[in-house]
Design a protein around this motif. Structure first.
Motif, PDB file in Angstrom:
ATOM      1  N   SER C 225       0.344  63.531  63.889  1.00 20.64           N
ATOM      2  CA  SER C 225       1.120  62.305  63.704  1.00 20.64           C
ATOM      3  C   SER C 225       2.560  62.626  63.329  1.00 20.64           C
ATOM      4  N   LEU C 226       2.868  63.896  63.005  1.00 19.85           N
ATOM      5  CA  LEU C 226       4.254  64.302  62.736  1.00 19.85           C
ATOM      6  C   LEU C 226       4.799  65.147  63.874  1.00 19.85           C
ATOM      7  N   GLY C 227       4.137  65.125  65.029  1.00 22.14           N
ATOM      8  CA  GLY C 227       4.654  65.843  66.193  1.00 22.14           C
ATOM      9  C   GLY C 227       3.805  67.048  66.569  1.00 22.14           C
ATOM     10  N   LEU C 228       4.293  67.755  67.587  1.00 25.90           N
ATOM     11  CA  LEU C 228       3.575  68.903  68.128  1.00 25.90           C
ATOM     12  C   LEU C 228       3.904  70.139  67.279  1.00 25.90           C
ATOM     13  N   ILE C 229       2.863  70.854  66.865  1.00 25.72           N
ATOM     14  CA  ILE C 229       3.046  72.033  66.026  1.00 25.72           C
ATOM     15  C   ILE C 229       2.445  73.228  66.765  1.00 25.72           C
ATOM     16  N   GLY C 230       3.262  74.236  67.012  1.00 27.46           N
ATOM     17  CA  GLY C 230       2.774  75.429  67.692  1.00 27.46           C
ATOM     18  C   GLY C 230       1.834  76.225  66.803  1.00 27.46           C
ATOM     19  N   VAL C 231       0.818  76.844  67.426  1.00 25.47           N
ATOM     20  CA  VAL C 231      -0.160  77.600  66.635  1.00 25.47           C
ATOM     21  C   VAL C 231      -0.565  78.880  67.339  1.00 25.47           C
ATOM     22  N   GLY C 232      -0.949  79.852  66.545  1.00 26.21           N
ATOM     23  CA  GLY C 232      -1.627  81.026  67.059  1.00 26.21           C
ATOM     24  C   GLY C 232      -3.116  80.766  67.129  1.00 26.21           C
ATOM     25  N   ARG C 233      -3.661  80.424  65.983  1.00 27.85           N
ATOM     26  CA  ARG C 233      -5.092  80.112  65.919  1.00 27.85           C
ATOM     27  C   ARG C 233      -5.289  78.822  65.137  1.00 27.85           C
ATOM     28  N   VAL C 234      -6.399  78.162  65.447  1.00 31.05           N
ATOM     29  CA  VAL C 234      -6.721  76.908  64.782  1.00 31.05           C
ATOM     30  C   VAL C 234      -8.107  77.026  64.166  1.00 31.05           C
ATOM     31  N   VAL C 359      -9.668  78.618  68.938  1.00 28.33           N
ATOM     32  CA  VAL C 359     -10.141  77.552  68.045  1.00 28.33           C
ATOM     33  C   VAL C 359     -11.449  78.008  67.408  1.00 28.33           C
ATOM     34  N   PHE C 360     -11.519  77.912  66.105  1.00 32.95           N
ATOM     35  CA  PHE C 360     -12.681  78.397  65.375  1.00 32.95           C
ATOM     36  C   PHE C 360     -13.302  77.264  64.559  1.00 32.95           C
TER      37      PHE C 360
END
Lengths: 931, 90, 417
Positions: C225-234, C359-360
């Motif tokens: 809800s605050l925008g797109l956040i880049g990630v390595g792992r989730v 994704v874990f």
């Protein structure tokens, strides 16, 4: 003691009826129509207890459910109720009540020393300390200090009942708005229930609005009572709003019969007319006895004819308290009204009014004796000697039930409170509950400037300072605020404190109260006795035990009963001076040598009939049912879809299209339901009917070498010469229509004789009479366990658990032979199901004492270490004269002959793995002369 | 406390019923792969919203029937017989 | 630098009117990208973030919480901690958790009020006694203290039970794990949050993760809800809402969401010193330090995402309670609520890879997530940091549902976990 503060006239009390009561050992009087709160105040008792954390002297904040302060313990001994609000206790003659959380008395409380440590006892202080060396060191002292009242120790002798009602319209609250709503609905013919928590009907009309309001309420009540479609439930608190317009209420009954009745109401439509609760103002010393809600003071005068103070200060930020001030003045008090607003259109005749002023602090120790008045900047302007401060910080509509129903709340600026917004269920609010509070002209005053302890939550001793600390530490979410400071978590569940608390938090963090929001309202609205919630189905009626059809016969034979799978069954029939174990061994021997009678009535009996019955059972059993010929019986295993063995038993083909399925005693209902589920939900193409007939039949099993002769002696038209093992016959036994099955759980020739349940005792008597020459012995469950373990017959749930597959029991033969699918089959092919190192059922022999069930086989011998399985059944075998056991052991069948170490609570044993059949391996004894 | 409408008996309290979990789950045959079988046994839609499940009038007529129910509001959308196809989401 | 909490700091702040307490954790704006994003700011999510930073040096971590931290099951459970498990896989994992709990107050410098007053499991029949002997022996073999109790032992520990000769649920004995007990649930979330924050973890409250950006090689970003956040792992640690997030990722889980209720009574003076579990009555109860009886029972009987209690289940639970403790009848229920729990068939958690690379999963805790928080975070951090299961959690992957290698404590012991 006289009722010093009782007014000479007025009120709704019955002055002709004097009631005596005791509080903390002192004798008082009151009148019919009083609550304990009003009666205590009539007698000038303001100080009733000590606060939760700081043990400060406390009196009445309110005089009803909203009061968080005046908690008392009522009654003595096992009838004690520990934490009642004095305002919810209806006065009765002989009532005995006590203050709580103080020793020795509210006036002199030893734990008042807590007040010295108060600077340390801030919100969440316990999260920051007591960590070294560990919490446990401090915990005991803290536990003893916490808690409020003391619980009764004995059994509650009172009864609680449950009742159900269905109505078109449920109106909660019988004040002016509720009475009007109920009348509007009832006049249209709607089946209406009007529930009112108070013992009197009328709500605020009982104390506000003068005689007109009271008369209108009386008239409305009279009209409602005359209508046949209306039920008025007084002293009934609606406390929970659940799904599908189901509400729960508790009705407090008079002191005879049941004590409370829990109502489960289902309403077409609900109107909430539960009113509103006045809010305290948050100023220093606002918790002293003598400081109460202005409306409480007004109600004391109007309804109870009690003048709670002769020199009163009313402190308000809105118009509603002007009426309270006027009422006190009329009743004879000298009243000063301190209004935080610069001006007001309201008037209060006979009252001195100060505008733009606040009460910034109070004086007094055990009772308020002065109010310090200051301007809005905090500059003290005067000190008003007083013995009563009435405060009004505005009103909070009682939205609890609306919120519980799923409805959204919104903050209403006009009244500075939360009101019902969008509803989810068919519910509306009216009157004060909807925010219709007349003209308040309220000006927010959430926290009065000034130094000192300003209480927001009286129940849990939460101050404005605590809220400030929580905000500083970023516990800004309203839920964090609640949990960190315990705001609103006390016995009143925040009825007077929630809005003040969240508004103060909002002010400190730049958020409007509506932006901060409220915490969730949870049932119950007010505390509900656990006994009422549980209702009558406790003790012997909690999941009641089933009794055998021939129960009395067993009693007469001296049976020792125990619960076995929900049934109250004979474990054994010990002789005088005989232990249970010795009796079981004697009984087992009798079955091996003569004849035994076992009541197997709980054995599950399910009839499966229809053209597709055989096909159906082929899909149910691991084995095959369709190849069985009528009149014959076969043993079968049932699995669940995970392949786990869930039941076993002998099934009989009664006819081509009809089977009798026997299940374990505990499994009958479950299996019948499961079969029906498969038929109704999955195999809808099969034409089969399942009927659980277990309770229609009593099954008495005659077992032993003399069983056949005994049956002959009983008299039967069944040809016993043509009746081998695993056959079934219908006929007459001892003159009774009977079904007889040759199947055995003892290893001896057995006849399972089933007759109509009502004939059970008659048959048992006949068997006993005819059996005497054969040494007939009634045997209980313990003996049966000995006999079946000697034979290696497994007991589901004892020798198996929820992980056991057929092959683990050495019973995968049926799977291998069968071509078609059955319940659970596919799971037996999964990798884990074919591991070679699964736990497998084997026997254990030991030269030592009997192994304990639950002892484990150690892999290496060390503990901690690895378990290689465990003992599931174990007995001293009378037939073999040595202890024997069954066990689930890792790869057990490949380890026959191996000696293993067992571990049992620190003690080690040795045993040898053997085949799980110890007696009559060839089954000769079953045949009974038949080959 | 739900009110469920048994197709045979009419509206009754939830205490007369038991819930059998998600409906319309196809049972694979013995030839199914381990994955297919595991899906059948364990994997569920578990929606936050309307779910299609089967209920049993256990302390009543004994019938099984299907219910479309919202798992948040618990509102009953529709009741339909066993064997009937899953209704398009109401 | 984290403000140390201690009696001295409390006293020092008291002298200054408590005006200088720092924030327990910050409320930062999210960065454009993180090495690891944890979805779900409950106990498991916060503990995972803490151990990622502490044990693995992974500090570019954010925890996204759609409401307030600790607001799900972490703040709704009955606070029992224990490791009295039957199978070695469960026992090792949960005992690691309990050991971490035992040092947690000092490790986090936040008093979680671990109260190891023991837990007594009641035996009401001889079959119960046998089953408990198997269980108690298994615990000892697993290296966890346990003792069998006679009726008299139980009577000493829990004098308020019904010891009448005709009691419906006769107390024949029981068994105990002396190290079991309770901990203050909110404090666990707050303690981990404060400690993780001090190590640089960003805790973003009131921010919902609504979806994921998946590339060819796996997850690339989370949509919030605050925008797109880049990630390595989730890492997903959202308990009862796991299926909802799984659906946005295109897979389904062997999980069903149910409401689990709990209740508290009004506070009363101490009358129950240990946690008591009666499998036959279907209830467990303890008394909090504040004096409230904390009461729990079984799941509500149908799938639900509603965090609210229901009357029939509460009635059943309380009827069981009063049958066991007849003198509790006159005490009053103060509050009833529910959490949404993620139930899997074998009541063993899912800690492992999801079908989507990067994704874990941390879910499937069912009714027992609270006691698992430290070990769940410990092992999940290991998985996220190293992309391989921690040795304590190797059996907890999704693959067990296909192989059939379930770790089914409830089925084996006949008792819900």
């Amino acid at each position: 003691m006289t009722q010093v503060l009782r007014l000479a006239n007025g009120g709704l009390i019955d002055r002709t009826r004097m009631l005596r009561f005791r509080f903390d050992g002192r004798d008082f009087t009151g009148h019919s129509g009083d609550t304990l709160a009003s009666a205590l105040l009539a007698n000038g008792v303001h100080l009733v207890g000590r606060s939760f954390k700081y043990h400060r002297p406390r009196g009445f904040v309110g005089i009803g459910q909203e009061d968080a302060n005046a908690l008392v313990r009522v009654a003595t001994g096992d009838q004690v109720e520990p934490n009642l609000k004095a305002g919810e206790v209806v006065l009765r003659d002989g009532l005995e009540a006590f203050s709580i959380n103080c020793r020795p008395s509210p006036r002199h409380d030893l734990r008042a020393v807590h007040q010295i440590a108060a600077p340390l006892l801030i919100a969440g202080f316990y999260y920051k300390t007591f960590m070294w060396p560990n919490w446990h060191l401090f915990e005991g002292a803290i536990r003893r200090a916490a808690g409020l009242g003391t619980a009764p120790e004995g059994r509650d002798l009172d009864r609680y009942v449950h009742a159900y009602a269905d109505c078109d319209l449920l109106v909660v609250g019988a004040g002016p708005a509720g009475l009007t709503a109920a009348l509007d609905g009832a006049r249209t013919g709607a089946r209406t229930i009007l529930a009112e928590a108070d013992f009197a009907i009328g709500g605020s009309a009982l104390w506000r609005g003068g005689s007109d309001a009271a008369e209108a309420a009386t008239a409305a009540e009279a009209e409602l009572r005359a209508l046949p479609n209306v039920t008025i439930l007084s002293r009934t608190q609606v406390f929970g709003y659940y799904d599908h317009n189901a509400l729960a209420a508790v009705e407090y009954l008079a002191d005879h019969g049941a004590r409370q009745r829990l109502w489960k109401l289902r309403a077409g439509r609900v109107i909430l007319a539960s009113g509103a609760i006045e809010r305290p103002l948050v100023f220093a010393g606002n918790d002293r006895p003598g400081v109460m809600l202005a409306s409480a003071a007004q109600a004391l005068v109007g309804r109870f004819a009690v003048l709670p103070g002769r020199r009163a200060v009313i402190f308000t930020n809105n118009d509603s308290a002007y009426d309270a001030a006027a009422a006190l003045a009329v009743a004879g008090a000298e009243v000063t009204l301190v209004d935080s607003r610069p001006a007001s259109a309201a008037s209060a005749p006979g009252v001195r009014i100060l505008h733009d002023r606040v009460v910034s602090a109070t004086k007094g120790v055990r009772h308020v004796r002065a109010a310090i008045v200051a301007d809005r900047a905090g500059r003290i302007s005067e000190t008003l000697p007083c013995d009563l401060i009435g405060m009004s910080g505005g009103w909070s509509p009682i939205v609890h039930l609306f919120s519980q129903s799923g409805g959204k709340l919104r903050f209403c600026e006009e009244i500075q409170g939360f009101v019902p917004g969008e509803a989810v269920q068919p519910v509306t609010a009216v009157g004060g509950a909807a925010g219709a509070l007349g003209t308040l002209a309220i000006e927010p005053l959430w926290e009065v400037p000034g130094r000192g302890k300003k209480f927001v939550d009286f129940a849990n001793d939460v101050t404005a300072h605590d809220i400030a600390i929580a905000m500083r530490e970023n516990y800004v979410s309203v839920e964090h605020l609640k949990r960190y400071t315990t705001l609103g978590m006390g016995v009143d569940q925040g009825k007077t404190s929630n809005v003040n608390g969240l508004a103060i938090a909002g002010a400190l963090t730049g958020r409007a109260p509506g932006k901060v929001g409220t915490t969730k309202f949870r049932p119950p609205y007010s505390p509900i006795a656990l006994g009422a919630l549980a209702g009558p189905l406790v003790g012997p009626l909690f999941r009641p035990l089933r009794h055998l059809p021939a129960h009395d016969w067993h009693v007469a034979r001296g049976a020792l009963f125990e619960e076995h799978g929900g049934w109250w069954r004979p474990s054994a029939y010990p002789h005088v001076g005989e232990t249970l174990e010795a009796a079981a061994a004697r009984e087992a021997r009798a079955a091996r040598t003569g004849a035994a009678l076992f009541d197997g009535s709980p054995l599950g009996k399910i009839e499966v009939s229809g053209p597709d019955a055989a096909r159906f059972l082929d899909r149910v059993y691991v084995g095959t049912a369709s190849t069985l010929r009528p009149g014959r019986a076969r043993y079968g295993l049932m699995l669940n879809e995970n392949g786990v063995v869930i039941d076993d038993g002998v099934f009989v083909r009664l006819a081509d299209d009809r089977y009798l399925v026997h299940t374990t005693s505990g499994g009958a209902d479950r299996i019948a339901a499961m079969l029906d589920e498969w038929l109704q939900c999955e195999w809808r193409d099969l034409d089969v009917v399942v009927m659980n007939v277990g309770s229609q039949w009593a099954t008495l099993t005659v077992s032993g070498p003399s069983a056949r002769d005994l049956l002959a002696a009983l008299g039967t038209d069944i040809d016993l010469a043509d009746f081998p093992h695993m056959r079934f016959r219908e006929g007459r036994v001892a003159g009774l229509p009977a079904r007889v099955l040759r199947a055995s759980f003892t290893g001896e020739a057995s006849y399972e004789i089933s007759v109509a349940a009502g004939a059970a005792s008659g048959l048992a008597t006949a068997i006993a009479a005819k059996g005497a020459p054969f040494g007939l012995t009634p045997i209980g469950v313990e003996a049966i366990m000995i006999l079946r373990i000697e034979k290696g017959y497994l007991a589901i749930g004892v020798d198996t658990d929820g992980t056991t597959l057929p092959d683990d029991l050495g019973m995968a033969g049926g799977v291998a032979r069968k071509g078609s699918d059955f319940i659970g089959r596919r799971s037996l092919d999964r990798p884990d199901a074919v591991r070679p190192d699964r736990l497998q059922l084997v026997g254990l022999l030991t030269d030592g004492p009997r192994l304990a069930v639950g002892a484990h086989v150690l892999r290496e011998g060390g503990v901690p270490g690895v378990s290689d399985g465990h003992v599931t059944s174990s007995v001293d075998s009378p037939a073999l004269g040595r202890p024997i056991a069954l066990a689930l052991i890792r790869a057990g069948r490949a380890r026959l002959g191996e000696t293993v170490t067992l571990y049992d609570m620190g003690i080690r044993h040795r045993a040898t793995i053997v085949e799980p059949v110890f007696f009559d391996r060839e089954g000769q004894r079953l045949n009974d002369g038949h080959s | 406390m739900l009110s469920l409408t048994c197709p045979h008996c009419g509206p009754r309290d939830e205490t007369e019923f038991s819930c059998g979990g998600e409906s319309h789950i196809e049972r694979p045959g013995v030839e199914a792969s381990d994955e297919t079988w595991a899906d059948y046994l364990f994997v569920r839609d578990n929606p936050r919203g309307v779910t299609f499940e089967r209920w049993h009038h256990r302390f009543g007529c004994g019938a099984w029937f299907n219910v479309a129910r919202d798992t948040v509001s618990h509102e009953i959308k529709t009741v339909y017989p066993m064997g009937a196809p899953r209704p398009t989401t109401p | 630098m984290m403000q140390r909490y201690s009696f001295l700091s409390l006293a020092g702040h008291a002298l200054r009117g408590h005006r200088a307490w720092p924030q327990a954790w910050r409320s930062p704006q999210p960065k454009p990208a993180y090495d690891v994003v944890i979805v779900g700011g409950g106990g498991h999510g916060l503990a995972t973030a803490y151990y990622l930073a502490k044990n693995h040096g992974v500090r570019n971590v954010a925890v996204f919480e759609k409401g307030w931290i600790g607001g799900g099951n972490t703040g709704r459970n009955t606070t029992v901690v224990r490791s009295n498990y039957l199978f070695p896989e469960s026992a090792r994992f949960y005992d690691h958790s309990l050991k971490l709990y035992e040092g947690l107050s000092r490790e986090l410098n936040f008093n979680i009020m671990l109260s190891q007053r023991g837990m007594v499991t009641l035996a009401h029949s001889r079959h119960d006694i046998d089953a408990q002997r198997r269980w108690a022996n298994a615990m000892r073999i697993n290296g966890i203290d346990s003792d069998l109790l006679t009726r008299e032992d139980v009577r000493r520990l829990v004098p308020r039970l019904d010891y009448a000769p005709d009691a419906r649920l006769p107390v024949l004995g029981g068994f105990t794990q002396p190290r079991a007990g309770t901990a203050r649930h909110d404090a666990v979330a707050w303690g981990y949050a404060r400690a993780a924050d001090a190590l640089g973890v960003d805790i973003i409250q009131n921010c919902e993760v609504t979806g994921f950006d998946i590339g060819a090689d796996g997850v690339r970003a989370v949509k919030t809800s605050l925008g797109l956040i880049g990630v390595g792992r989730v890492g997903l640690a959202v308990a009862g809402h796991s299926s909802v997030l799984a659906r946005t990722l295109g897979f389904r889980l062997p999980v069903q969401s149910y409401a689990l209720q709990a209740m508290v009574s009004e506070p009363i003076k101490p009358l129950l010193d240990t946690v008591v579990l009666s499998p036959s009555a279907g209830i467990y109860v303890s008394q909090s330090d504040k004096g409230e009886l904390v009461i729990g029972g079984g799941l509500d009987l149908y799938a639900s995402y509603a965090q609210r209690g229901n009357l029939p289940t509460a009635e059943q639970v309380i009827a069981g309670l009063i049958t066991l403790f007849p003198s509790f009848s006159r005490l009053r229920m103060l509050r009833q609520w529910a959490g949404v729990v993620d139930v899997v068939h074998d009541s063993t958690p899912i800690l492992g890879r999801s079908p989507v690379p990067g994704v874990f999963l941390n879910c499937g805790w069912g009714t027992g997530g609270f006691k698992a928080i430290p070990a769940g975070g410990w092992c999940f951090a290991h998985l996220l940091a190293k992309n391989e299961s921690h040795p304590l959690a190797t059996g907890f992957g999704l693959d067990r549902f296909t192989s059939g290698a379930l770790i089914d404590e409830a089925a084996a012991s006949g008792i819900a976990h």
